[in-house]
Design a protein around this motif. Sequence first.
Motif, PDB file in Angstrom:
ATOM      1  N   GLY A 106      10.532 -75.402  19.937  1.00  0.00           N
ATOM      2  CA  GLY A 106      11.657 -75.871  20.734  1.00  0.00           C
ATOM      3  C   GLY A 106      11.448 -77.269  21.284  1.00  0.00           C
ATOM      4  O   GLY A 106      12.286 -77.785  22.014  1.00  0.00           O
ATOM      5  N   ASP A 109      14.039 -79.565  19.884  1.00  0.00           N
ATOM      6  CA  ASP A 109      15.320 -79.374  20.561  1.00  0.00           C
ATOM      7  C   ASP A 109      15.325 -80.038  21.935  1.00  0.00           C
ATOM      8  O   ASP A 109      16.331 -80.598  22.349  1.00  0.00           O
ATOM      9  N   ARG A 110      14.206 -79.944  22.633  1.00  0.00           N
ATOM     10  CA  ARG A 110      14.161 -80.614  23.933  1.00  0.00           C
ATOM     11  C   ARG A 110      14.356 -82.116  23.747  1.00  0.00           C
ATOM     12  O   ARG A 110      15.116 -82.730  24.466  1.00  0.00           O
ATOM     13  N   PHE A 111      13.669 -82.697  22.763  1.00  0.00           N
ATOM     14  CA  PHE A 111      13.864 -84.125  22.502  1.00  0.00           C
ATOM     15  C   PHE A 111      15.333 -84.408  22.201  1.00  0.00           C
ATOM     16  O   PHE A 111      15.892 -85.393  22.666  1.00  0.00           O
ATOM     17  N   ARG A 112      15.949 -83.531  21.416  1.00  0.00           N
ATOM     18  CA  ARG A 112      17.341 -83.773  21.030  1.00  0.00           C
ATOM     19  C   ARG A 112      18.276 -83.621  22.223  1.00  0.00           C
ATOM     20  O   ARG A 112      19.384 -84.143  22.200  1.00  0.00           O
TER      21      ARG A 112
ATOM     22  N   LEU B  58      23.377 -79.819  21.440  1.00  0.00           N
ATOM     23  CA  LEU B  58      22.439 -79.600  20.333  1.00  0.00           C
ATOM     24  C   LEU B  58      23.159 -79.151  19.073  1.00  0.00           C
ATOM     25  O   LEU B  58      22.631 -79.249  17.970  1.00  0.00           O
ATOM     26  N   ALA B  92       9.663 -75.253  26.039  1.00  0.00           N
ATOM     27  CA  ALA B  92       9.586 -76.320  25.048  1.00  0.00           C
ATOM     28  C   ALA B  92       8.669 -77.414  25.566  1.00  0.00           C
ATOM     29  O   ALA B  92       9.119 -78.442  26.048  1.00  0.00           O
TER      30      ALA B  92
END
Lengths: 279, 331
Positions: A106, A109-112, B58, B92
């Motif tokens: 994940g 996803d955090r970066f995104r 996202l 994350a």
Amino acid sequence: MTTASPAAREVAPRGGPDRLRWALSDAWVITHRDLSHWARRPAQLVVGLLFPVMMVLMFAFLFGGGMVIPGGGDYREFLMPGMFAMTMVFGIETTFTAVSTDATRGVTDRFRSLPMASSAVVAGRSAADMLNSVAGLAVMIACGLAIGWRWHEGPGAALAAVGLLLLLRFALLWIGIYLGLAIKSPEAVMAVQILVWPLGFLSNTFASPATMPGWLGAVAEWNPLSATVAATRQLFGNPGWGGDSWAAQHAPLMALAWPLLILVIFFPLSVRRYRRLSR
Amino acid sequence: MPVDSTGHAIVAEGLRKRYGGTEALAGFDLAVPKGTVCGLLGPNGAGKTTAVRVLTTLLRPDAGRAEVAGFDVVRQAARARYHVGLVGQHAALDEVLSGRQNLVMFGRLYHLGLARARRRADELLERFGLADTGAKPVKQYSGGMRRRLDLAAGLILAPSVLFLDEPTTGLDPRGRNEVWEAVGSLVAAGTTVLLTTQYLEEADRLAAKICVVDSGRVIAEGTPGELKGAIGGDRVDVVLRAADEIPAAMAIIGRVTGGEPESDPDTRRVGAPVRERVAALTEVVRALDEAGIVAEDITLRRPSLDEVFLRLTGHRTDERAGERAAEEVAA
């Protein structure tokens, strides 16, 4: 709390130059993250750098005695360019594991979800991996020099050879990124090894393609790795197999063409794969 | 319906998202007023996570539109990201780096300078009780510590809207309490929170409003009290000594509680929804005793998510989600 929380409007971009500056700064933050990993896990870094050295020692001292080199050259002189190129090829596993771990955990996803430049995630990753490869190659060159390998065509040609090796690594990096995003399972690195090891051995690194069965020899001669190995042997002035095939005759050209072809295919594929994370 | 972005921090209208043959979102509507906590309650596969992924930029929806903090999540995604914090199902985080290094890295990616990112990291570590462990690598953290660090990472820019996707899944009760306390203090500070959960208890504890999600849309919404009223609130469960007394026990329990009793012959269990918790319990015990029916066990419990769903949708949730909800009630 000692200070007020940062507010979004203070840090939002104001225009094009801002965006470019931040794209570079974001990529650097990601690269820096990987460099911090080295500092946090020095043992892993050392093992990663020394594994190819161990391979060199194994081949040079265990098998080297029984090897006959065309033209009666020195086996260690013959061996090193192949080992340099193998080190570049095995780097694909490092890239794959890192990309795939981030995607699974994940972190990607955090970066995104952050307002960072989307190019920075992969740009930072490739910069970090290239730095790692430069370090790996430096260690290997030192190892080669220690066991008697030398370059004979001057520093310019030697640097050109190093450039070809890093070009191969850079091209393969994008295969690693693509597979990491596509497979999203760090454990699948085993599968990647199954792909990578034949690529390493089914080449002119250890044996002459001329001694292999016809079709296998052809695969070995046209292997991208073989092109880089043959070209760097020429540039370093180390003994090689020669060969009659077009690929063997035009090794330096092939050592440029193969990585560029891989880049042309896998760079857009990786970008597309990254964008498709939002589908 | 026009988007009302004045009073709402989150607005979703008719969101659709299809994966192959399944429709993960099938006309998902939501409006969360600023400064409130909304809980999305539903089993695995109901579409909660897909909704959160769309709302946090996202994932692109196939159809419909959504605004978060006044920004369209597709057309103004980059700007929306400055106002949104996301804490996902998996912490994350970079496992190799320390907690502090993680926060500094994310702070820099929010374009705080290095000095401010460091200062902010220290503030957040302090606030989430991680100041002492900030230098340790994250892989040495406990589940609760990881989740708190994850929460801290979602708060670097003090987002106006925070998304918590199953923030306590997989945590032990202590870790769960740690996260709940942290979320409680955020809400007190005025952050809008959208929380997804499979646990009725969690939605109950944190959310002012609960939206029940099933098959990609919101099928019921209300305060926890309203929803519990709608599904009959708590239940009394009686385990009988003899299975042949089930019919008699059902009649008695039905009369005393005024609810519709259900039975399971295999476990010799008879249960019914109750309104007055303790009063119902004593009444049931007394009535059974008078009838000479021996009970091996009597419990009062909250309805499981499975039962909530059964009542709201007429169908059961998948087995696993139901089991987990039952474990949750037991814990």
